[in-house]
Design a protein around this motif. Structure first.
Motif, PDB file in Angstrom:
ATOM      1  N   PHE A  61       0.863  -1.191   0.000  1.00 29.38           N
ATOM      2  CA  PHE A  61       0.000   0.000   0.000  1.00 29.38           C
ATOM      3  C   PHE A  61       0.887   1.223   0.000  1.00 29.38           C
ATOM      4  N   VAL A  82       3.867   7.497   2.213  1.00 26.92           N
ATOM      5  CA  VAL A  82       4.091   6.414   3.153  1.00 26.92           C
ATOM      6  C   VAL A  82       3.803   5.104   2.422  1.00 26.92           C
ATOM      7  N   GLN A  84       3.600   0.671   2.877  1.00 24.29           N
ATOM      8  CA  GLN A  84       3.581  -0.479   3.776  1.00 24.29           C
ATOM      9  C   GLN A  84       3.641  -1.730   2.937  1.00 24.29           C
ATOM     10  N   THR A  86       3.747  -6.052   3.186  1.00 25.48           N
ATOM     11  CA  THR A  86       3.611  -7.254   3.998  1.00 25.48           C
ATOM     12  C   THR A  86       3.838  -8.450   3.102  1.00 25.48           C
ATOM     13  N   ASP A 126       7.288 -14.175   6.853  1.00 24.75           N
ATOM     14  CA  ASP A 126       6.304 -13.306   7.487  1.00 24.75           C
ATOM     15  C   ASP A 126       7.024 -12.040   7.932  1.00 24.75           C
ATOM     16  N   TYR A 127       6.994 -11.003   7.096  1.00 24.85           N
ATOM     17  CA  TYR A 127       7.665  -9.765   7.501  1.00 24.85           C
ATOM     18  C   TYR A 127       6.917  -8.551   6.975  1.00 24.85           C
ATOM     19  N   ARG A 128       7.197  -7.411   7.553  1.00 25.82           N
ATOM     20  CA  ARG A 128       6.569  -6.158   7.133  1.00 25.82           C
ATOM     21  C   ARG A 128       7.603  -5.057   7.052  1.00 25.82           C
ATOM     22  N   ILE A 129       7.360  -4.174   6.132  1.00 26.27           N
ATOM     23  CA  ILE A 129       8.224  -3.003   6.003  1.00 26.27           C
ATOM     24  C   ILE A 129       7.332  -1.774   5.972  1.00 26.27           C
ATOM     25  N   LEU A 130       7.699  -0.776   6.743  1.00 29.27           N
ATOM     26  CA  LEU A 130       6.960   0.480   6.780  1.00 29.27           C
ATOM     27  C   LEU A 130       7.927   1.569   6.336  1.00 29.27           C
ATOM     28  N   TYR A 132       8.601   5.776   4.977  1.00 32.19           N
ATOM     29  CA  TYR A 132       8.167   7.161   4.760  1.00 32.19           C
ATOM     30  C   TYR A 132       9.176   7.767   3.810  1.00 32.19           C
ATOM     31  N   GLN A 154      11.360   1.152   8.185  1.00 34.05           N
ATOM     32  CA  GLN A 154      11.345   0.295   9.360  1.00 34.05           C
ATOM     33  C   GLN A 154      11.030  -1.113   8.898  1.00 34.05           C
ATOM     34  N   ASP A 155      11.857  -2.063   9.333  1.00 34.48           N
ATOM     35  CA  ASP A 155      11.723  -3.418   8.814  1.00 34.48           C
ATOM     36  C   ASP A 155      11.611  -4.399   9.980  1.00 34.48           C
ATOM     37  N   SER A 156      10.585  -5.228   9.941  1.00 36.30           N
ATOM     38  CA  SER A 156      10.365  -6.158  11.054  1.00 36.30           C
ATOM     39  C   SER A 156      11.456  -7.210  11.156  1.00 36.30           C
ATOM     40  N   ARG A 163      15.586  -1.209  14.074  1.00 39.55           N
ATOM     41  CA  ARG A 163      14.613  -1.390  13.014  1.00 39.55           C
ATOM     42  C   ARG A 163      14.572  -0.215  12.049  1.00 39.55           C
ATOM     43  N   PHE A 209      12.908 -13.913  10.503  1.00 39.25           N
ATOM     44  CA  PHE A 209      13.157 -13.700  11.943  1.00 39.25           C
ATOM     45  C   PHE A 209      14.635 -13.902  12.270  1.00 39.25           C
TER      46      PHE A 209
END
Lengths: 590, 507
Positions: A61, A82, A84, A86, A126-130, A132, A154-156, A163, A209
């Motif tokens: 997104f 921004v 996102q 997943t 299973d990871y997410r990145i946010l 800006y 920011q990276d999980s 992060r 992980f």
């Protein structure tokens, strides 16, 4: 795969965009095995079926505000936003032995089997990145250009303390040819540009992980009169809780120019990038008892620098239109530091390579050979400083090794040295495009020069033990002395043969420089008048060939070796060679 | 304009909330190490993992090549010349030779598992007796893995805490490693129970800790110190726990595992669902051993390791009824496993003659094979490896008594072992031996009682008998170099990553 977006024009200079991207894949694999003996003198293995199903999705997104505005000679545009992302993969596998049969035909589902069943499943990814981001482009009269960019990601996949990464960059350009003082009609365009910025890198193999220590509950201990398995659990894989972003600081300086009405265009760039905290899959000593893969560690700083150059000449003024272009890139990479590897350790070891400070990544670190002993006398005369034989067990026809530290013996620890580099000194390409009426021709060459490959396939074959032989094998014998292949023999009990087959020597290194005809394509486009009756707009017939020939001294199947990882880039484990493809095609628009 | 903005913010809100912004993702597959080591169940699972290491291929297969095939009782005619050079002869093809590295790694995997228990279990609130037992089991196993490392490599790094990335210790001396083994076993023996029942049979006992402690002392020629643990086993409480089983062959059958003669066994079981030896990869792992396949006679197994002929000639003492020593047939498959010869000797369902003809002189180890219940081998042998038998303990005690000048007192323990085999006692057969003669006799007794069980290499090392002179009975020893070949080279892989490790002498 899908992508959807919505643009909303808020004012004439401001636009909002919402973008949604989706990538989904469903995979299914089925394995069937007939009843049969699969191993010498073993009991038959029962028939079985196994099924793997997995689902992967990656969702993106993005919300961005774009603005663009001009004030006289000034123009400014930019974007803030921004994003996102997943990603997730889930998989399930099941299997069962003893398939039902009817009339010699196996039934092929798990329900049709009656034996031992197995199942497994998990979430592999299973990871997410946010993120800006903001970017501003400014131009004055199309003469002075400036771009400022900033990203916060920011990276999980990193622990909460590590992060967030901030990655700014700046770029500018000056189009000299637009200046009033510039009077050279033969120059159509001249621009100099420079950029400086920081990037955050996540290696794709990192997993989801990597920074956490997990408990592995697969071990099984047998106890009791019934000898039954008991679950065991412990931390099998070492973890590195301090894992953080790899950062790449890049500088680029370039000149772009074209001359004689754009007939000649050229570009030259100098690049210099420094990757710090490079994330490497560092080998772990056996005494740590690690399992399930080496942990990722932010280890080295690596600098890459070089020049990229390209030149094109176009001739479009005659029915025979053609252009010819060439380009080359030089690479020099150098380890700047290797972090804290312990006292007096300024290198990272991986297989037969060593990445040492001041040297390129993954340089070969092996024993050096010096030909073949031709006579027993040569063996007897090869002595160390104390007068003892350096290779007392060698026989005529065996490989002679260099006693690098001059201590009178050959040892892996003390006599290896840096030999060659797996990185090409120069990569070049050349291309020709020509067209005459309906005919067109494209020819592409590539050349890679000055790199060394470890031919592990040849190592297996030329060890002569339990293997097939190369067709052009030419082993040494008292009557066949002018050869590079040592004497042939069975290794058991023969130290000479054992030494010839040491894996850590330059005997297996080869210069893999090559020039390859990457592509040739001859096309013919049919005349429109002919086609209009058939309501076809455009038809083109072509014949093409890829990788038609390669000029190289490399003895393996394909000199285009890129290895398993950055530290062992030049290892040829028998990778699938680039295929030679000949095709004939017809394309059309209807 | 206002409507537009409203419309826009609605979309924005819906899109923003559609995606979870939390970046603390819980791994749905595995517990974190932080959330583990909290309950008694965690402690138990932790200890079980240490035991699980024994069925990994490095230990249950290749390590036995180094203790058996490399010694003078074994040989290799494998077409894989690396096995012959590295594991029968003393020609190291590579300091990173894969099968040696597997032995090194697997023992250290065991050490790492034990260290995690020893570090974490003390902090778990649980029944104190049970907690002490778990820690004792882990210490026993850590000592066992170091016993392997110190007798194969000598000067090895001593890792005693949960492994961490970047740990680069210096090599320990053999004396330091031995001292740690003694400490662990002494502490283990203090807390371990003498026996287990039901589902726990097979775990480390007090007797196992004492027996391994005695081995550790004896290997360092500390015979006086070895007497204390041996006395517990032979004259003390151990006497009520252990006994020789009447039928020697019962020590090697799958139906009579963990019997009264068993001091410690590596427990194996068939897992027909297995597809790997790696016990960290999947529960569908091989928790049997592949040694029976690798030692299996040709036509049955790979035959990568087999026996020398000379040990079969050591069984010259007749039983009291004039029969051949029954241990010979229990120990070896060869043309005379049946005393009547190759036509009557059954090798996995066929006569020796049918399989190999009458003139084949090859000899295979029989003890941990499965020919007593099937006519083939495979990678999943369930036959437990009898790591320490009570007969071994009795012979150790006799050796220690003799070494400390108590030759007369040593006789009865050799007698027990011989009597079980049906032989006349040593007291009857060879009375009044001097200390030196008794030791020579004891060396013979250990061959007849214990061949093919993995003790021979350390026996030779303890007696100072390793050397090229053994070439007369095992030609591979002609490549043995004194002062070098006693130990294996430290893997170069580990030395490259940690230059603080020193290489063994003359490598």
């Amino acid at each position: 795969m899908g992508n959807a977006y919505l643009d909303v024009r808020l004012t004439d200079w401001l636009t909002y965009r919402a973008n949604a991207g989706l990538e989904v894949s469903y995979d299914y694999n089925q394995g069937l095995r007939q009843l049969g003996v699969y191993q010498y003198s073993a009991s038959p293995v029962p028939s079985s079926v196994s099924e793997d199903r997995s689902r992967y999705y990656s969702l993106l997104f993005e919300h961005t505000l774009n603005f663009t505005k001009a004030f006289g000679s000034h123009s400014i545009n930019g974007v803030v936003g921004v994003s996102q992302q997943t990603a997730r993969r889930d998989n399930t596998t099941g299997s069962r032995t003893n398939l039902a049969q009817s009339g010699g035909q196996y039934f092929s589902t798990i329900d049709a089997a009656t034996g031992i069943s197995n199942s497994a499943g998990g979430t592999g990814t299973d990871y997410r990145i946010l993120g800006y981001l903001g970017r501003v482009n400014y131009a004055y009269n199309d003469k002075y250009l400036l771009t400022l960019t900033g990203r916060v990601d920011q990276d999980s996949r990193f622990g909460s303390n590590y992060r967030t990464g901030f990655f700014p960059s700046i770029a500018g350009a000056w189009r000299i040819s637009e200046e009033d003082f510039f009077h050279a009609n033969w120059v159509s365009d001249l621009k100099i540009s420079a950029s400086y910025g920081k990037l955050g890198i996540v290696v794709p193999t990192l997993g989801s992980f990597p920074y956490t220590a997990f408990i592995n509950n697969n071990p099984r201990a047998i106890f009791g009169g019934d000898q039954t398995p008991n679950v065991g659990a412990y931390q099998a894989q070492l973890a590195n809780p301090d894992l953080r972003w790899e950062q790449r600081l890049s500088q680029n300086y370039g000149v772009t120019a074209s001359f004689l009405n754009n007939r000649i265009s050229t570009e030259i760039n100098y690049y210099n990038s420094l990757s710090s905290d490079a994330i490497l899959n560092l080998a772990v000593p056996g005494y740590l008892g690690n399992l399930q893969g080496n942990p990722y560690v932010n280890t080295a700083s690596i600098r890459n620098q070089g020049i990229e150059f390209s030149l094109t000449y176009r001739n479009n003024e005659h029915p025979f239109k053609w252009d010819v272009s060439g380009n080359f890139t030089t690479i020099k990479n150098r380890i700047e530091n290797v972090g804290n590897q312990g006292q007096n350790v300024d290198y990272i070891q991986s297989g037969n390579t060593r990445s040492q400070v001041g040297r390129p990544v993954g340089q070969w670190y092996v024993l050096k050979t010096a030909g073949i002993f031709q006579t027993q006398e040569e063996v007897n005369n090869y002595k160390g400083p104390n007068g003892s034989l350096i290779q007392p067990n060698a026989k005529p026809g065996d490989i002679r090794y260099v006693d690098t530290n001059n201590d009178g013996q050959i040892t892996q620890n003390d006599d290896r040295q840096f030999v060659g580099s797996p990185w090409p000194k120069l990569q070049a390409g050349a291309q020709f495009n020509g067209s005459y009426n309906q005919f067109s021709l494209n020819v592409q060459f590539i050349g890679v020069f000055g790199y060394t490959v470890y031919n592990d396939v040849r190592r297996g074959l030329d060890s002569y033990q339990n293997t097939n032989f190369r067709a052009d094998l030419n082993p040494w014998s008292p009557t066949n002395t002018s050869t590079n292949d040592p004497r042939i023999g069975l290794g058991s009990g023969d130290q000479g043969i054992i030494s010839n087959n040491f894996s850590y020597t330059d005997r297996w290194l080869e210069n893999a420089s090559y020039v390859r005809l990457r592509n040739v394509e001859l096309g013919y486009t049919f005349q429109k008048t002919l086609l209009s009756k058939l309501s076809i707009r455009n038809v083109r017939l072509y014949v093409s060939g890829q990788n038609l020939f390669t000029i190289t001294q490399y003895s393996g199947l394909d000199p285009d070796v890129t290895g398993a990882n950055i530290q062992e880039r030049g290892v040829d484990n028998g990778h699938w060679p680039s295929p030679r493809v000949m095709s004939v095609g017809l394309t059309g628009d209807f | 304009m206002k409507n537009k903005l409203l419309y826009l913010s609605l979309i924005a809100v819906s899109l923003l909330t559609a995606c979870d912004r939390n970046l603390d993702i819980v791994n749905p597959n595995q517990l974190t190490a932080q959330s583990f080591w909290k309950t008694d169940a965690d402690a138990l699972a932790g200890v079980n993992a240490v035991y699980s290491t024994m069925h990994r291929g490095g230990i249950s297969r290749w390590m036995l090549f180094y203790y058996i095939i490399r010694s003078d009782e074994g040989r290799s005619q494998s077409p894989a010349t690396d096995i012959v050079n590295n594991m029968d002869q003393f020609l190291i093809t590579d300091y990173n030779y894969g099968n040696a590295v597997a032995v090194w790694n697997d023992n250290y995997i065991g050490v790492n598992r034990a260290n995690q228990v020893i570090d974490n279990v003390p902090n778990i609130p649980m029944d104190a007796t049970l907690r002490n037992r778990y820690i004792g089991e882990a210490k026993f196993l850590r000592a066992m893995y170091y016993y392997h490392l110190v007798t194969l490599w000598g000067n090895v790094p001593l890792i005693l805490q949960t492994s961490v990335v970047g740990d680069k210790p210096a090599s320990a001396t053999m004396a330091q490693v031995w001292a740690q083994i003694e400490k662990d076993l002494t502490e283990a023996a203090a807390v371990l129970p003498t026996t287990y029942s039901g589902a726990d049979v097979g775990r480390a006992t007090k007797g196992a800790a004492y027996a391994l402690l005695a081995k550790a002392y004896m290997q360092q020629q500390k015979y006086t110190e070895s007497l204390t643990p041996l006395q517990w086993l032979v004259e003390g409480e151990g006497k009520t726990v252990y006994a020789l089983v009447p039928n020697y062959r019962d020590n090697f059958l799958i139906t009579t595992e963990n019997n009264r003669e068993s001091v410690f066994e590596w427990q194996f079981q068939i897992n027909t669902a297995e597809y790997t030896d790696d016990d960290s990869q999947t529960p569908n792992q091989n928790y049997g051993t592949s040694i029976a396949q690798f030692f299996g006679p040709s036509g049955i197994g790979w035959s990568d390791g087999e026996a020398q002929r000379w040990p079969t000639r050591e069984f010259y003492d007749k039983t009291t009824t004039g029969a051949r020593d029954p241990r010979l047939a229990a120990s070896f498959l060869f043309d005379s496993t049946n005393v009547k010869g190759p036509d009557s000797t059954i090798i996995y369902g066929q006569t020796f003659t049918q399989r190999y003809g009458r003139d084949n002189k090859r000899v295979w180890f029989r003890k941990f094979q499965n020919d007593h219940w099937k006519n083939e081998e495979g990678y999943r042998s369930p036959n437990n490896w009898r790591y320490i038998r009570y007969a071994d303990v009795l012979l150790m005690y006799a050796e220690a008594l003799n070494a400390t000048g108590k030759t007369t007192q040593a006789y009865p323990y050799v007698d027990q072992v011989r009597q079980r085999a049906g032989l006349p006692t040593l007291t009857m057969a060879r009375p009044g031996l001097t200390q030196t003669q008794f030791l020579a006799q004891l060396k013979h007794e250990r061959v007849t009682e214990l061949s093919g069980e993995g003790h021979r290499w350390n026996d030779l090392a303890r007696w100072g008998d390793l050397g090229p002179q053994l070439a007369s009975r095992d030609p591979a020893f002609s490549t043995f170099v004194k002062g070098k070949s006693e130990l294996l080279p430290i893997p170069q892989l580990d030395r490259d990553l940690n230059p603080n490790l020193t290489q063994n002498p003359n490598y």
